[in-house]
Scaffold this motif. Structure first.
Motif, PDB file in Angstrom:
ATOM      1  N   LYS A 137      -4.926  80.395 -19.960  1.00 49.83           N
ATOM      2  CA  LYS A 137      -5.396  80.276 -18.580  1.00 49.83           C
ATOM      3  C   LYS A 137      -6.465  79.189 -18.453  1.00 49.83           C
ATOM      4  CE  LYS A 137      -4.392  85.084 -17.353  1.00 49.83           C
ATOM      5  NZ  LYS A 137      -4.984  86.410 -16.994  1.00 49.83           N
ATOM      6  N   ILE A 138      -7.334  79.091 -19.449  1.00 48.38           N
ATOM      7  CA  ILE A 138      -8.346  78.023 -19.439  1.00 48.38           C
ATOM      8  C   ILE A 138      -7.665  76.661 -19.463  1.00 48.38           C
ATOM      9  CG2 ILE A 138     -10.150  76.916 -20.816  1.00 48.38           C
ATOM     10  CD1 ILE A 138     -11.047  79.743 -21.657  1.00 48.38           C
ATOM     11  N   ALA A 147      -8.585  67.256 -16.493  1.00 48.26           N
ATOM     12  CA  ALA A 147      -7.929  66.385 -17.462  1.00 48.26           C
ATOM     13  C   ALA A 147      -8.554  65.001 -17.419  1.00 48.26           C
ATOM     14  CB  ALA A 147      -6.431  66.303 -17.176  1.00 48.26           C
ATOM     15  N   ASN A 148      -8.520  64.291 -18.552  1.00 47.88           N
ATOM     16  CA  ASN A 148      -9.072  62.945 -18.569  1.00 47.88           C
ATOM     17  C   ASN A 148      -8.045  61.931 -18.086  1.00 47.88           C
ATOM     18  OD1 ASN A 148      -7.344  62.411 -20.755  1.00 47.88           O
ATOM     19  ND2 ASN A 148      -8.950  62.704 -22.281  1.00 47.88           N
ATOM     20  N   SER A 149      -8.373  60.669 -18.186  1.00 48.64           N
ATOM     21  CA  SER A 149      -7.503  59.621 -17.644  1.00 48.64           C
ATOM     22  C   SER A 149      -6.158  59.542 -18.356  1.00 48.64           C
ATOM     23  CB  SER A 149      -8.206  58.262 -17.723  1.00 48.64           C
ATOM     24  OG  SER A 149      -8.543  57.946 -19.069  1.00 48.64           O
ATOM     25  N   ASN A 158     -13.926  67.404 -20.689  1.00 49.90           N
ATOM     26  CA  ASN A 158     -12.702  66.595 -20.610  1.00 49.90           C
ATOM     27  C   ASN A 158     -12.547  65.650 -21.791  1.00 49.90           C
ATOM     28  OD1 ASN A 158     -14.642  64.700 -20.034  1.00 49.90           O
ATOM     29  ND2 ASN A 158     -13.717  63.984 -18.109  1.00 49.90           N
ATOM     30  N   HIS A 159     -13.144  66.022 -22.915  1.00 51.60           N
ATOM     31  CA  HIS A 159     -12.944  65.265 -24.147  1.00 51.60           C
ATOM     32  C   HIS A 159     -13.096  66.209 -25.333  1.00 51.60           C
ATOM     33  CE1 HIS A 159     -17.287  65.252 -25.071  1.00 51.60           C
ATOM     34  NE2 HIS A 159     -17.459  65.036 -23.780  1.00 51.60           N
ATOM     35  N   LEU A 160     -12.723  65.727 -26.491  1.00 50.31           N
ATOM     36  CA  LEU A 160     -12.729  66.534 -27.705  1.00 50.31           C
ATOM     37  C   LEU A 160     -14.146  67.004 -28.043  1.00 50.31           C
ATOM     38  CD1 LEU A 160     -10.792  67.350 -30.145  1.00 50.31           C
ATOM     39  CD2 LEU A 160     -11.791  65.390 -31.316  1.00 50.31           C
ATOM     40  N   THR A 161     -14.278  68.293 -28.342  1.00 43.28           N
ATOM     41  CA  THR A 161     -15.538  68.833 -28.838  1.00 43.28           C
ATOM     42  C   THR A 161     -15.258  69.683 -30.076  1.00 43.28           C
ATOM     43  OG1 THR A 161     -15.507  70.921 -27.595  1.00 43.28           O
ATOM     44  CG2 THR A 161     -16.433  68.966 -26.470  1.00 43.28           C
ATOM     45  N   GLU A 162     -16.336  70.180 -30.677  1.00 42.29           N
ATOM     46  CA  GLU A 162     -16.167  71.012 -31.861  1.00 42.29           C
ATOM     47  C   GLU A 162     -15.395  72.295 -31.552  1.00 42.29           C
ATOM     48  OE1 GLU A 162     -20.000  73.863 -32.342  1.00 42.29           O
ATOM     49  OE2 GLU A 162     -20.320  71.822 -33.055  1.00 42.29           O
TER      50      GLU A 162
END
Length: 234
Positions: A137-138, A147-149, A158-162
């Protein structure tokens, strides 16, 4: 793997395995005992080893991940140093995600597979799939609203994290191992969670660091040969 911990290629020449280029150890046990000859704990991986001081700096994956985020930024190219997997603006959300993703998903597969009773298994596997439902759902919300470009979506921001890295390590093993071997078998990721599956595929195919460190032969051989669930759950 046995009582000596992870073997290196000089004693187990499994395809894709490496030798220890620093200590010439045969097993991870040798490194622990080199640092502390009286050590009597478990010989676990990963291990972050300091060649200059000849000691183990850390052996907890979540802490090593955080160390690598900033500790060596002055030694790597600027574009790599600019990558921040634990940005200040998202830290509260990241920490909040760890509070439920780790116990119910990352550790949840092991709580299911190694449950000591039918009741413990049912409790763990129910919580696991409730969290997978929550993640799906997330991702639905993230895909639609954040969402990113490139059209990519992630667990936080909207970008990679840990948070993505920590989740990936469980999801990529889920269908090959945890679904059958650990009896986490309500649904597969491939057929039951299309957005989680798409997210995993994006990381694997479009971020070389994920593909280059994912070896399915190693995953299946290790889990099915050495991680033997002790339950008799039906």
């Amino acid at each position: 793997m046995g009582n000596h911990g992870w073997p290196f290629a000089n004693v187990d020449a499994f395809p894709g395995a490496d030798a220890d280029p620093v200590n010439n150890a045969e097993h991870i046990k040798d490194i622990y005992l080199k640092v502390e000859p009286q050590y009597s704990g478990r010989f676990t991986v990963p291990v972050l080893f300091d060649k200059k001081t000849g000691t183990i700096v850390n052996n907890e994956s979540s802490e090593i991940l955080r160390i690598f985020n900033t500790a060596f930024n002055d030694m790597i190219p600027e574009e790599k140093a600019a990558i921040d997997l634990y940005p200040e603006a998202l830290r509260a959300e990241i920490e909040a995600s760890h509070e439920w993703v780790y116990p119910t998903v990352n550790n949840g597969v092991y709580r299911s597979g190694f449950a000591s009773s039918q009741g413990a298994y049912e409790e763990a596997v129910k919580a696991l799939f409730e969290s997978l439902d929550r993640i799906e759902k997330i991702f639905d919300s993230q895909q639609k609203n954040n969402a990113n470009s490139k059209g990519e979506y992630f667990l936080i921001g909207n970008h990679l994290t840990e948070s993505d890295i920590r989740l990936y390590t469980t999801i990529v093993r889920f269908d090959p191992v945890y679904h059958g071997h650990f009896k986490c078998n309500y649904r597969t990721i491939r057929d039951g969670y299309p957005l989680i599956h798409k997210w995993m595929q994006n990381l694997y195919w479009n971020y070389p660091e994920f593909k280059e460190t994912t070896n399915f032969d190693h995953i299946k051989t290790h889990c099915k040969s050495f991680l033997l669930p002790s339950n008799s759950i039906v």
